[in-house]
Design a protein around this motif. Sequence first.
Motif, PDB file in Angstrom:
ATOM      1  N   MET A 152       0.844  -1.201   0.000  1.00  0.00           N
ATOM      2  CA  MET A 152       0.000   0.000   0.000  1.00  0.00           C
ATOM      3  C   MET A 152       0.879   1.251   0.000  1.00  0.00           C
ATOM      4  O   MET A 152       0.597   2.227  -0.707  1.00  0.00           O
ATOM      5  CB  MET A 152      -0.893   0.010   1.239  1.00  0.00           C
ATOM      6  CG  MET A 152      -2.034  -0.994   1.197  1.00  0.00           C
ATOM      7  SD  MET A 152      -2.746  -1.291   2.834  1.00  0.00           S
ATOM      8  CE  MET A 152      -3.405   0.314   3.232  1.00  0.00           C
ATOM      9  N   ALA A 153       1.933   1.206   0.797  1.00  0.00           N
ATOM     10  CA  ALA A 153       2.814   2.366   0.927  1.00  0.00           C
ATOM     11  C   ALA A 153       3.667   2.569  -0.318  1.00  0.00           C
ATOM     12  O   ALA A 153       4.419   3.536  -0.403  1.00  0.00           O
ATOM     13  CB  ALA A 153       3.695   2.211   2.151  1.00  0.00           C
ATOM     14  N   THR A 170      -3.154   8.370  -2.821  1.00  0.00           N
ATOM     15  CA  THR A 170      -2.193   7.628  -2.011  1.00  0.00           C
ATOM     16  C   THR A 170      -0.771   7.816  -2.546  1.00  0.00           C
ATOM     17  O   THR A 170       0.155   8.138  -1.794  1.00  0.00           O
ATOM     18  CB  THR A 170      -2.553   6.137  -1.993  1.00  0.00           C
ATOM     19  OG1 THR A 170      -3.898   5.981  -1.514  1.00  0.00           O
ATOM     20  CG2 THR A 170      -1.614   5.375  -1.084  1.00  0.00           C
ATOM     21  N   TYR A 185       5.707  12.638   1.035  1.00  0.00           N
ATOM     22  CA  TYR A 185       6.595  12.203   2.112  1.00  0.00           C
ATOM     23  C   TYR A 185       8.011  12.000   1.602  1.00  0.00           C
ATOM     24  O   TYR A 185       8.972  12.437   2.233  1.00  0.00           O
ATOM     25  CB  TYR A 185       6.072  10.905   2.742  1.00  0.00           C
ATOM     26  CG  TYR A 185       5.180  11.152   3.931  1.00  0.00           C
ATOM     27  CD1 TYR A 185       5.705  11.248   5.218  1.00  0.00           C
ATOM     28  CD2 TYR A 185       3.814  11.302   3.779  1.00  0.00           C
ATOM     29  CE1 TYR A 185       4.898  11.483   6.308  1.00  0.00           C
ATOM     30  CE2 TYR A 185       2.992  11.536   4.863  1.00  0.00           C
ATOM     31  CZ  TYR A 185       3.536  11.623   6.127  1.00  0.00           C
ATOM     32  OH  TYR A 185       2.730  11.866   7.206  1.00  0.00           O
ATOM     33  N   GLY A 197      -4.566  12.942   5.505  1.00  0.00           N
ATOM     34  CA  GLY A 197      -5.565  11.878   5.471  1.00  0.00           C
ATOM     35  C   GLY A 197      -6.982  12.363   5.269  1.00  0.00           C
ATOM     36  O   GLY A 197      -7.923  11.611   5.500  1.00  0.00           O
ATOM     37  N   VAL A 249       0.461  11.275  -1.804  1.00  0.00           N
ATOM     38  CA  VAL A 249       0.913  11.440  -0.417  1.00  0.00           C
ATOM     39  C   VAL A 249       2.281  10.807  -0.231  1.00  0.00           C
ATOM     40  O   VAL A 249       3.168  11.362   0.427  1.00  0.00           O
ATOM     41  CB  VAL A 249      -0.117  10.826   0.553  1.00  0.00           C
ATOM     42  CG1 VAL A 249       0.452  10.748   1.952  1.00  0.00           C
ATOM     43  CG2 VAL A 249      -1.397  11.645   0.539  1.00  0.00           C
ATOM     44  N   ILE A 250       2.471   9.642  -0.842  1.00  0.00           N
ATOM     45  CA  ILE A 250       3.782   8.997  -0.787  1.00  0.00           C
ATOM     46  C   ILE A 250       4.843   9.934  -1.352  1.00  0.00           C
ATOM     47  O   ILE A 250       5.895  10.159  -0.741  1.00  0.00           O
ATOM     48  CB  ILE A 250       3.763   7.676  -1.576  1.00  0.00           C
ATOM     49  CG1 ILE A 250       2.860   6.661  -0.873  1.00  0.00           C
ATOM     50  CG2 ILE A 250       5.169   7.121  -1.729  1.00  0.00           C
ATOM     51  CD1 ILE A 250       2.581   5.426  -1.703  1.00  0.00           C
ATOM     52  N   VAL A 268      -1.178   4.619   4.984  1.00  0.00           N
ATOM     53  CA  VAL A 268       0.157   4.871   4.440  1.00  0.00           C
ATOM     54  C   VAL A 268       0.831   5.998   5.219  1.00  0.00           C
ATOM     55  O   VAL A 268       2.028   5.935   5.537  1.00  0.00           O
ATOM     56  CB  VAL A 268       0.068   5.227   2.943  1.00  0.00           C
ATOM     57  CG1 VAL A 268       1.400   5.747   2.433  1.00  0.00           C
ATOM     58  CG2 VAL A 268      -0.370   4.018   2.148  1.00  0.00           C
ATOM     59  N   ILE A 269       0.053   7.021   5.560  1.00  0.00           N
ATOM     60  CA  ILE A 269       0.595   8.104   6.384  1.00  0.00           C
ATOM     61  C   ILE A 269       1.126   7.540   7.701  1.00  0.00           C
ATOM     62  O   ILE A 269       2.249   7.837   8.115  1.00  0.00           O
ATOM     63  CB  ILE A 269      -0.487   9.164   6.651  1.00  0.00           C
ATOM     64  CG1 ILE A 269      -0.855   9.888   5.351  1.00  0.00           C
ATOM     65  CG2 ILE A 269      -0.025  10.165   7.699  1.00  0.00           C
ATOM     66  CD1 ILE A 269      -2.081  10.771   5.480  1.00  0.00           C
ATOM     67  N   ARG A 298      -8.889   5.111   8.625  1.00  0.00           N
ATOM     68  CA  ARG A 298     -10.167   4.817   7.972  1.00  0.00           C
ATOM     69  C   ARG A 298     -10.014   4.511   6.489  1.00  0.00           C
ATOM     70  O   ARG A 298     -10.942   4.025   5.854  1.00  0.00           O
ATOM     71  CB  ARG A 298     -11.129   5.992   8.141  1.00  0.00           C
ATOM     72  CG  ARG A 298     -10.711   7.204   7.346  1.00  0.00           C
ATOM     73  CD  ARG A 298     -11.657   8.359   7.510  1.00  0.00           C
ATOM     74  NE  ARG A 298     -11.123   9.538   6.854  1.00  0.00           N
ATOM     75  CZ  ARG A 298     -11.493  10.774   7.142  1.00  0.00           C
ATOM     76  NH1 ARG A 298     -12.379  10.981   8.089  1.00  0.00           N
ATOM     77  NH2 ARG A 298     -10.953  11.783   6.503  1.00  0.00           N
ATOM     78  N   ASP A 299      -8.862   4.868   5.920  1.00  0.00           N
ATOM     79  CA  ASP A 299      -8.662   4.524   4.507  1.00  0.00           C
ATOM     80  C   ASP A 299      -7.176   4.301   4.249  1.00  0.00           C
ATOM     81  O   ASP A 299      -6.332   4.560   5.089  1.00  0.00           O
ATOM     82  CB  ASP A 299      -9.234   5.619   3.591  1.00  0.00           C
ATOM     83  CG  ASP A 299      -8.637   6.981   3.892  1.00  0.00           C
ATOM     84  OD1 ASP A 299      -7.422   7.045   4.094  1.00  0.00           O
ATOM     85  OD2 ASP A 299      -9.388   7.967   3.945  1.00  0.00           O
ATOM     86  N   ARG A 300      -6.889   3.801   3.064  1.00  0.00           N
ATOM     87  CA  ARG A 300      -5.516   3.390   2.749  1.00  0.00           C
ATOM     88  C   ARG A 300      -4.562   4.587   2.821  1.00  0.00           C
ATOM     89  O   ARG A 300      -3.411   4.425   3.217  1.00  0.00           O
ATOM     90  CB  ARG A 300      -5.468   2.710   1.375  1.00  0.00           C
ATOM     91  CG  ARG A 300      -5.722   3.626   0.245  1.00  0.00           C
ATOM     92  CD  ARG A 300      -6.120   2.883  -1.007  1.00  0.00           C
ATOM     93  NE  ARG A 300      -5.146   1.934  -1.498  1.00  0.00           N
ATOM     94  CZ  ARG A 300      -5.234   0.622  -1.315  1.00  0.00           C
ATOM     95  NH1 ARG A 300      -6.220   0.114  -0.622  1.00  0.00           N
ATOM     96  NH2 ARG A 300      -4.338  -0.180  -1.817  1.00  0.00           N
ATOM     97  N   THR A 301      -5.046   5.753   2.457  1.00  0.00           N
ATOM     98  CA  THR A 301      -4.171   6.922   2.505  1.00  0.00           C
ATOM     99  C   THR A 301      -3.699   7.186   3.941  1.00  0.00           C
ATOM    100  O   THR A 301      -2.502   7.361   4.192  1.00  0.00           O
ATOM    101  CB  THR A 301      -4.898   8.161   1.961  1.00  0.00           C
ATOM    102  OG1 THR A 301      -5.358   7.896   0.629  1.00  0.00           O
ATOM    103  CG2 THR A 301      -3.974   9.353   1.942  1.00  0.00           C
ATOM    104  N   GLN A 302      -4.636   7.189   4.854  1.00  0.00           N
ATOM    105  CA  GLN A 302      -4.253   7.406   6.250  1.00  0.00           C
ATOM    106  C   GLN A 302      -3.350   6.286   6.746  1.00  0.00           C
ATOM    107  O   GLN A 302      -2.436   6.521   7.548  1.00  0.00           O
ATOM    108  CB  GLN A 302      -5.506   7.506   7.123  1.00  0.00           C
ATOM    109  CG  GLN A 302      -6.275   8.798   6.932  1.00  0.00           C
ATOM    110  CD  GLN A 302      -7.350   8.989   7.984  1.00  0.00           C
ATOM    111  OE1 GLN A 302      -7.653   8.089   8.743  1.00  0.00           O
ATOM    112  NE2 GLN A 302      -7.926  10.187   8.019  1.00  0.00           N
TER     113      GLN A 302
END
Lengths: 220, 220
Positions: free
Chosen positions: A168-169, B205, B212, B171, B208-209, A208-209, A202-206
């Motif tokens: 995911m990341a 996603t 970072y 997020g 966001v990656i 990954v964060i 709550r979602d994949r973005t969070q």
Amino acid sequence: MTSPTPIRVVLADDERMVRTALRAILSAEPDLEVVGEAATGAEALSVVRDVRPDVVLMDVRMPEIDGIRATEQILATLDEPPRIVVVTTFENDSYVYDALRAGAAGFLLKRADADALVQAVRLVARSDSLLFPAAVRTLAAEHARAHPAPPAWVAKLTEREGEVLRHMARGLTNAEIARRMGVGPATVKSHVAAVLAKTGTRDRTQAVIAAYEARFLNGG
Amino acid sequence: MTSPTPIRVVLADDERMVRTALRAILSAEPDLEVVGEAATGAEALSVVRDVRPDVVLMDVRMPEIDGIRATEQILATLDEPPRIVVVTTFENDSYVYDALRAGAAGFLLKRADADALVQAVRLVARSDSLLFPAAVRTLAAEHARAHPAPPAWVAKLTEREGEVLRHMARGLTNAEIARRMGVGPATVKSHVAAVLAKTGTRDRTQAVIAAYEARFLNGG
DNA sequence: CGGCGTCTCCCCCGTTCGGCGGAGGCGGAT
DNA sequence: ATCCGCCTCCGCCGAACGGGGGAGACGCCG
């Protein structure tokens, strides 16, 4: 050129032979004077408190209290603490970082020759106007910030969930993750759901964060 | 105790007065010998190549080529390069890091007194068995990894797009971002689309990656 | 043996997302 | 005056996502 009052040095090392050798080297210099010895960290603390040296040569490995902690305590408790040079056999990186963070003025290898030793003592006694002074401390502080303790959820992830989070990341979709892991998309969905639950996101973005914040990714 | 052959030093500084002062200080020591001077980085390079000194005192700010680059080039081109001490007026952190990364053996402030100066020269001439040698390099390397050059897309983001990306990296959904920014969801969608295009990513996603990886987020 | 956790997979549903094309206003640059 | 970039918004669509609930298989442990 030699200063009127000699530089007062304390040796802290649990091996008598090392202390003897250091004393022999330093005593040969007219501007250096060994005013005390200690075989343990605790002893170092009291000796330093008593004789108030200018410089302490502090071994890392010692009984009771190690050299790093002794360094910390000396610098924390004394008003005008001596400059402390941490001495060790191997140039273990973490020792160096620890020594810096503890506030040591220098780091010396036991394999250093006699001349380097006495010059090191003279140097640190003369203050830190030289060779990476304050800035080195900020480097060490940065190093500390770069390695914080990981959050609790990291340990709770199963192996599979960890793999999924890593993918995911990297920005993969569920379908792509499924392909790379050789499983069905539904399976990935399950793992993702587990990851979201365990990371409290709550979602994949969070998620990954959270992975980035926790430095869950080893490479990067 | 003084070695038979003196330590050969080259001074590189664009101000004549500084060079004169340094020469005066170093010449007073029997074991030190100033064998050359340079007023620019380029000159330093050729002088060092000719006279092959043991130590170079290198100013950072110099015409044509600055001290850091000169240091890099000297260390890169010469077989047995001299030890280079970078000298500057202010203890600018980035200078220290740059000096370390360039391979300098030490860092010296111009306000250092004469005694510290000569001992610094003796010290670096004697090798790096002392005072944070190789480990300091790894620290510097770590610092470099922690502060890489930001990718090109960072500058290309408009102010609004940057705000949106920041919110994405916290997020938030498009609707939430819209609320916080006081605009409609459609507007956020447009900004997100622009961010995806400029970052070369396909979904939030990955964006966001990228944020970072580029250390686009100032805090954290 | 019977629980427990893990990994695997399934369906359904509503929401969100990203891609597409379009449009109006506004300000700076040429 | 015209172009261009930026910000603002609109509708439509298919795909992906996340939540809910469930289920079978395996291995471990008490």
